[in-house]
Design a protein around this motif. Structure first.
Motif, mmCIF file in Angstrom:
data_model
loop_
_atom_site.group_PDB
_atom_site.id
_atom_site.type_symbol
_atom_site.label_atom_id
_atom_site.label_comp_id
_atom_site.label_asym_id
_atom_site.label_seq_id
_atom_site.Cartn_x
_atom_site.Cartn_y
_atom_site.Cartn_z
ATOM 1 N N PRO A 24 0.821 -1.213 0.000
ATOM 2 C CA PRO A 24 0.000 0.000 0.000
ATOM 3 C C PRO A 24 0.854 1.261 0.000
ATOM 4 N N LYS A 56 -5.177 -3.110 -7.392
ATOM 5 C CA LYS A 56 -6.229 -2.195 -6.935
ATOM 6 C C LYS A 56 -6.524 -2.380 -5.444
ATOM 7 N N LEU A 57 -6.459 -3.608 -4.954
ATOM 8 C CA LEU A 57 -6.698 -3.822 -3.526
ATOM 9 C C LEU A 57 -5.552 -3.278 -2.676
ATOM 10 N N GLU A 59 -4.107 -0.568 -3.191
ATOM 11 C CA GLU A 59 -4.407 0.866 -3.056
ATOM 12 C C GLU A 59 -5.319 1.143 -1.867
ATOM 13 N N HIS A 60 -5.957 0.097 -1.357
ATOM 14 C CA HIS A 60 -6.877 0.260 -0.225
ATOM 15 C C HIS A 60 -6.254 -0.184 1.094
ATOM 16 N N GLY A 61 -4.925 -0.337 1.112
ATOM 17 C CA GLY A 61 -4.244 -0.569 2.382
ATOM 18 C C GLY A 61 -3.833 -1.993 2.678
ATOM 19 N N VAL A 293 -14.281 -4.043 -7.043
ATOM 20 C CA VAL A 293 -13.311 -3.595 -6.039
ATOM 21 C C VAL A 293 -13.991 -2.733 -4.979
ATOM 22 N N SER A 294 -15.006 -1.983 -5.376
ATOM 23 C CA SER A 294 -15.722 -1.134 -4.411
ATOM 24 C C SER A 294 -16.464 -1.962 -3.373
ATOM 25 N N ALA A 297 -12.961 -4.245 -1.362
ATOM 26 C CA ALA A 297 -12.083 -3.502 -0.455
ATOM 27 C C ALA A 297 -12.726 -3.285 0.914
ATOM 28 N N PRO A 298 -13.954 -2.778 0.994
ATOM 29 C CA PRO A 298 -14.551 -2.629 2.336
ATOM 30 C C PRO A 298 -14.867 -3.963 3.002
ATOM 31 N N ALA A 301 -11.575 -5.035 4.438
ATOM 32 C CA ALA A 301 -11.218 -4.107 5.521
ATOM 33 C C ALA A 301 -12.019 -4.411 6.781
#
Length: 304
Positions: A24, A56-57, A59-61, A293-294, A297-298, A301
């Motif tokens: 990330p 892409k994932l 990018e979300h940490g 991905v939207s 990712a959550p 998380a």
């Protein structure tokens, strides 16, 4: 930021996986991060859909790893292009093995996702390996079901017996050094029975996403393992991790996503349908991947 890495497996075949690890933004090796293993479709390699989702994932940490299956891509192993589903499932856990050795990865926060057959292998790995704490699937294919029952589930199990015979014959001729390729996607545009599978040809055999390490076929002997394989075997008992299933509303393969969703023992499971998308558009379609991905990712998380 990403690095090329090698992962030695302990699958009994002595293979070493070629992989890419993604970090990330602002990565700090003194901290710990959740991690996600990303598995590619049958016939694919890490530079295609798996690498796209892994990047892409990240990018979300998340720390993410996309890898080439044993016997495929830049990974080692003979015969080349073997698609043994039991080894492909083991490969997922081999990447988990590797992640547990990294000081900057929290071993209690490792998830896994995959695309197409890679999603089926991911589900199977999670059934076998409780170190995988959350599971995501995109355009899921249970490769055993697909070869037994057809792309749209209109073939009876017993009618797949000729494929078992083909796999057995290939084993006989393999020892005579004969070449026995078997297509995993249409090798020619005119071989595609519909638009969705024409896009599979386009993905693997045109500049849309072709890669020299992804020839689009497997060894025919692989059928000997695939036909009787069920990626969801004992999901009713042991797939207890949080589960997110993503499928296109127009995907001929949608029934396999529905089957995993129904069979999984998880009490924390959800199905997201990408309206208007077919199976292949979730590999690289800008809108479709962004929507997937939207959700992924959550989900990771929250669950990791």
């Amino acid at each position: 930021m990403s690095e090329n890495i090698s992962i030695k497996t302990l699958n009994g075949y002595g293979t070493t996986l070629a992989a890419v690890i993604n970090f990330p933004e602002g990565f700090d090796a003194s901290r710990t991060y959740p991690a996600i293993v990303v598995s590619h479709p049958g016939g694919g390699v890490k530079e295609q859909a798996a690498g796209l989702y892994a990047g892409k994932l990240a990018e979300h940490g998340f720390v993410t790893v996309a890898y080439d299956a044993s016997f495929q891509g830049a990974s080692t192993g003979e015969p080349r292009q073997l698609e043994n589903p039991h080894i492909r499932t083991e490969d997922v856990s081999a990447v988990v093995d590797y992640l547990t050795t990294l000081g900057y990865v929290d071993s209690d926060r490792i998830g896994a996702m995959g695309i197409c057959a890679g999603a089926g292998y991911t589900a199977n790995a999670a059934i076998n390996d409780p170190r995988i704490k959350a599971v995501g699937t995109v355009s899921l294919v249970n490769i055993g079901q697909m070869f037994r029952n057809g792309w749209t589930n209109d073939v009876a199990d017993a009618d797949a017996a000729p494929l078992l015979a083909m796999g057995a014959e290939a084993r006989t001729t393999d020892v005579q050094d004969k070449d026995n390729p078997f297509p995993l996607a249409p090798m020619r545009e005119e071989d595609a029975p519909n638009e969705e599978l024409r896009q599979a040809w386009e993905y693997y055999h045109t500049p849309r996403c072709e890669h020299p390490n992804a020839p689009g076929f497997m060894t025919a002997r692989s059928l000997s393992q695939i036909i009787t394989y069920d990626a969801f075997h004992k999901a009713e008992a042991f797939l207890t991790q949080p589960l997110l299933v993503i499928a296109g509303s127009e995907a001929g393969s949608r029934w396999m996503s529905d089957d995993l969703f129904a069979r999984a023992a998880s009490k924390d499971k959800s199905l997201h349908v990408v309206e208007g998308s077919n199976h292949m558009e979730l590999y690289d379609g800008e809108r479709e991947v962004a929507e997937a991905v939207s959700k992924l990712a959550p989900f990771f998380a929250d669950k990791l």
